[in-house]
Design an enzyme around this catalytic site. Structure first.
Site, PDB file in Angstrom:
ATOM      1  N   VAL A 174       0.501  -6.319   8.685  1.00  0.00           N
ATOM      2  CA  VAL A 174      -0.604  -7.143   9.188  1.00  0.00           C
ATOM      3  C   VAL A 174      -1.796  -7.147   8.236  1.00  0.00           C
ATOM      4  O   VAL A 174      -2.271  -8.200   7.806  1.00  0.00           O
ATOM      5  CB  VAL A 174      -1.035  -6.669  10.597  1.00  0.00           C
ATOM      6  CG1 VAL A 174      -2.286  -7.402  11.056  1.00  0.00           C
ATOM      7  CG2 VAL A 174       0.096  -6.889  11.601  1.00  0.00           C
ATOM      8  N   GLY A 175      -2.290  -5.958   7.906  1.00  0.00           N
ATOM      9  CA  GLY A 175      -3.507  -5.897   7.092  1.00  0.00           C
ATOM     10  C   GLY A 175      -3.345  -6.570   5.741  1.00  0.00           C
ATOM     11  O   GLY A 175      -4.203  -7.353   5.305  1.00  0.00           O
TER      12      GLY A 175
ATOM     13  N   ARG B 253       0.307 -31.196   9.405  1.00  0.00           N
ATOM     14  CA  ARG B 253      -0.214 -29.948   9.982  1.00  0.00           C
ATOM     15  C   ARG B 253      -0.541 -28.921   8.885  1.00  0.00           C
ATOM     16  O   ARG B 253      -1.533 -28.196   8.981  1.00  0.00           O
ATOM     17  CB  ARG B 253       0.805 -29.372  10.965  1.00  0.00           C
ATOM     18  CG  ARG B 253       0.990 -30.300  12.151  1.00  0.00           C
ATOM     19  CD  ARG B 253       2.338 -30.167  12.801  1.00  0.00           C
ATOM     20  NE  ARG B 253       2.552 -31.220  13.791  1.00  0.00           N
ATOM     21  CZ  ARG B 253       3.726 -31.495  14.319  1.00  0.00           C
ATOM     22  NH1 ARG B 253       4.800 -30.815  13.966  1.00  0.00           N
ATOM     23  NH2 ARG B 253       3.850 -32.466  15.203  1.00  0.00           N
TER      24      ARG B 253
ATOM     25  N   HIS C 214       5.755 -32.079   9.289  1.00  0.00           N
ATOM     26  CA  HIS C 214       5.029 -30.814   9.118  1.00  0.00           C
ATOM     27  C   HIS C 214       3.889 -30.927   8.103  1.00  0.00           C
ATOM     28  O   HIS C 214       2.973 -30.114   8.111  1.00  0.00           O
ATOM     29  CB  HIS C 214       5.990 -29.709   8.675  1.00  0.00           C
ATOM     30  CG  HIS C 214       7.110 -29.498   9.646  1.00  0.00           C
ATOM     31  ND1 HIS C 214       6.896 -29.032  10.920  1.00  0.00           N
ATOM     32  CD2 HIS C 214       8.433 -29.742   9.549  1.00  0.00           C
ATOM     33  CE1 HIS C 214       8.057 -28.976  11.560  1.00  0.00           C
ATOM     34  NE2 HIS C 214       9.006 -29.409  10.749  1.00  0.00           N
TER      35      HIS C 214
ATOM     36  N   ARG D 102       6.614   0.389   8.373  1.00  0.00           N
ATOM     37  CA  ARG D 102       6.690   1.321   9.508  1.00  0.00           C
ATOM     38  C   ARG D 102       7.236   0.635  10.752  1.00  0.00           C
ATOM     39  O   ARG D 102       7.309   1.227  11.820  1.00  0.00           O
ATOM     40  CB  ARG D 102       5.298   1.905   9.792  1.00  0.00           C
ATOM     41  CG  ARG D 102       4.798   2.805   8.677  1.00  0.00           C
ATOM     42  CD  ARG D 102       3.375   3.280   8.916  1.00  0.00           C
ATOM     43  NE  ARG D 102       2.960   4.201   7.859  1.00  0.00           N
ATOM     44  CZ  ARG D 102       1.685   4.463   7.567  1.00  0.00           C
ATOM     45  NH1 ARG D 102       0.709   3.884   8.240  1.00  0.00           N
ATOM     46  NH2 ARG D 102       1.389   5.309   6.595  1.00  0.00           N
TER      47      ARG D 102
ATOM     48  N   HIS E  59       8.725 -25.000   8.250  1.00  0.00           N
ATOM     49  CA  HIS E  59       7.684 -25.740   8.984  1.00  0.00           C
ATOM     50  C   HIS E  59       6.271 -25.514   8.443  1.00  0.00           C
ATOM     51  O   HIS E  59       5.441 -26.415   8.517  1.00  0.00           O
ATOM     52  CB  HIS E  59       7.700 -25.341  10.469  1.00  0.00           C
ATOM     53  CG  HIS E  59       8.946 -25.782  11.180  1.00  0.00           C
ATOM     54  ND1 HIS E  59       9.140 -25.599  12.527  1.00  0.00           N
ATOM     55  CD2 HIS E  59      10.062 -26.400  10.728  1.00  0.00           C
ATOM     56  CE1 HIS E  59      10.329 -26.078  12.880  1.00  0.00           C
ATOM     57  NE2 HIS E  59      10.913 -26.568  11.800  1.00  0.00           N
ATOM     58  N   ASN E  60       5.986 -24.319   7.972  1.00  0.00           N
ATOM     59  CA  ASN E  60       4.614 -23.981   7.578  1.00  0.00           C
ATOM     60  C   ASN E  60       4.450 -23.867   6.070  1.00  0.00           C
ATOM     61  O   ASN E  60       3.359 -23.580   5.592  1.00  0.00           O
ATOM     62  CB  ASN E  60       4.171 -22.654   8.221  1.00  0.00           C
ATOM     63  CG  ASN E  60       4.551 -22.554   9.690  1.00  0.00           C
ATOM     64  OD1 ASN E  60       5.432 -21.776  10.062  1.00  0.00           O
ATOM     65  ND2 ASN E  60       3.939 -23.361  10.529  1.00  0.00           N
TER      66      ASN E  60
ATOM     67  N   ASP F 135       0.843  -1.196   0.000  1.00  0.00           N
ATOM     68  CA  ASP F 135       0.000   0.000   0.000  1.00  0.00           C
ATOM     69  C   ASP F 135       0.877   1.243   0.000  1.00  0.00           C
ATOM     70  O   ASP F 135       2.108   1.160  -0.166  1.00  0.00           O
ATOM     71  CB  ASP F 135      -1.030  -0.043   1.152  1.00  0.00           C
ATOM     72  CG  ASP F 135      -0.420   0.215   2.522  1.00  0.00           C
ATOM     73  OD1 ASP F 135       0.810   0.386   2.623  1.00  0.00           O
ATOM     74  OD2 ASP F 135      -1.186   0.240   3.509  1.00  0.00           O
ATOM     75  N   HIS F 136       0.253   2.396   0.219  1.00  0.00           N
ATOM     76  CA  HIS F 136       0.958   3.685   0.144  1.00  0.00           C
ATOM     77  C   HIS F 136       2.070   3.830   1.184  1.00  0.00           C
ATOM     78  O   HIS F 136       2.986   4.620   0.992  1.00  0.00           O
ATOM     79  CB  HIS F 136      -0.049   4.825   0.310  1.00  0.00           C
ATOM     80  CG  HIS F 136      -0.882   4.692   1.553  1.00  0.00           C
ATOM     81  ND1 HIS F 136      -1.979   3.846   1.626  1.00  0.00           N
ATOM     82  CD2 HIS F 136      -0.759   5.247   2.776  1.00  0.00           C
ATOM     83  CE1 HIS F 136      -2.502   3.911   2.827  1.00  0.00           C
ATOM     84  NE2 HIS F 136      -1.781   4.744   3.561  1.00  0.00           N
TER      85      HIS F 136
ATOM     86  N   CYS G 259       2.804  -3.499   3.983  1.00  0.00           N
ATOM     87  CA  CYS G 259       2.009  -2.305   4.283  1.00  0.00           C
ATOM     88  C   CYS G 259       2.669  -1.631   5.484  1.00  0.00           C
ATOM     89  O   CYS G 259       3.859  -1.862   5.730  1.00  0.00           O
ATOM     90  CB  CYS G 259       0.532  -2.638   4.499  1.00  0.00           C
ATOM     91  SG  CYS G 259       0.163  -3.693   5.916  1.00  0.00           S
ATOM     92  N   GLY G 260       1.950  -0.822   6.224  1.00  0.00           N
ATOM     93  CA  GLY G 260       2.575  -0.130   7.344  1.00  0.00           C
ATOM     94  C   GLY G 260       3.102  -1.094   8.387  1.00  0.00           C
ATOM     95  O   GLY G 260       4.263  -1.037   8.796  1.00  0.00           O
ATOM     96  N   THR G 261       2.239  -1.998   8.812  1.00  0.00           N
ATOM     97  CA  THR G 261       2.637  -3.015   9.802  1.00  0.00           C
ATOM     98  C   THR G 261       2.911  -4.371   9.168  1.00  0.00           C
ATOM     99  O   THR G 261       3.488  -5.249   9.811  1.00  0.00           O
ATOM    100  CB  THR G 261       1.505  -3.232  10.824  1.00  0.00           C
ATOM    101  OG1 THR G 261       0.338  -3.649  10.097  1.00  0.00           O
ATOM    102  CG2 THR G 261       1.210  -1.970  11.611  1.00  0.00           C
TER     103      THR G 261
END
Ligand code: RB5
Length: 146
Positions: free
Chosen positions: A69-70, A136, A133, A109, A98-99, A8-9, A65-67
């Site tokens: 997360v989103g 799972r 793995h 940020r 593993h995943n 994102d921005h 993105c900033g974090t």
């Protein structure tokens, strides 16, 4: 190897740095935007990267993105995607081993560009271990069918 990248921005500058870093490793990069600092919505770009990876158009994806997360949440909404947000290389490496993570996220940020490059390298240099793995990871993917 082809990597789809989206942001994102908040993460245009970091995306450009990671793109150059990937290209320096001989990786083909598909830039899914955004490419301006005008405010935009991270779900749009997370979904684009997720769909590129899920369809096989790209081998792996990177979302910023900033974090982190989103945009990772958005990528994870696409069936077949296992996205993780990482702020250091160890988690990135283990998320591959593993995943079998297929999308890497980080926050422009939250971490600096050099850390982002180290995380990217740790993620790319690790290999999925399979074995114990796999059960799972299969269970993770079965959640999408319920
Ligand atoms: C945008 O301001 C910010 O919310 C976004 O970049 C991200 O941090 C969301 O998870």
């Amino acid at each position: 190897m082809k990597i789809a990248i989206g942001n994102d921005h908040a993460a245009v500058e970091m995306k450009e740095a990671i793109k150059a870093h990937l290209e320096g490793r001989g990786i083909l990069v598909e830039d899914m935007g955004t490419n301006t600092c005008d405010s935009c919505d991270y779900p749009v770009y997370g979904e684009k990267v997720g769909r590129a990876v899920a369809s096989g158009e790209a081998d792996l994806g990177i979302v910023i993105c900033g974090t982190g997360v989103g945009i990772s949440m958005a990528a994870n909404k696409v069936k077949g995607i296992r996205a993780c947000v990482c702020s250091e290389p160890c988690t990135a490496r283990l998320s591959r081993m593993h995943n079998d993570s297929n999308v890497l996220g980080f926050g422009a940020r939250i971490i600096g560009i050099e850390m982002a490059k180290m995380i990217t390298d740790a993620w790319l240099d690790a290999e999925y271990e399979g074995g114990r793995h796999q059960r799972r990871v299969d269970q993770l993917m079965e959640i999408e069918n319920r």
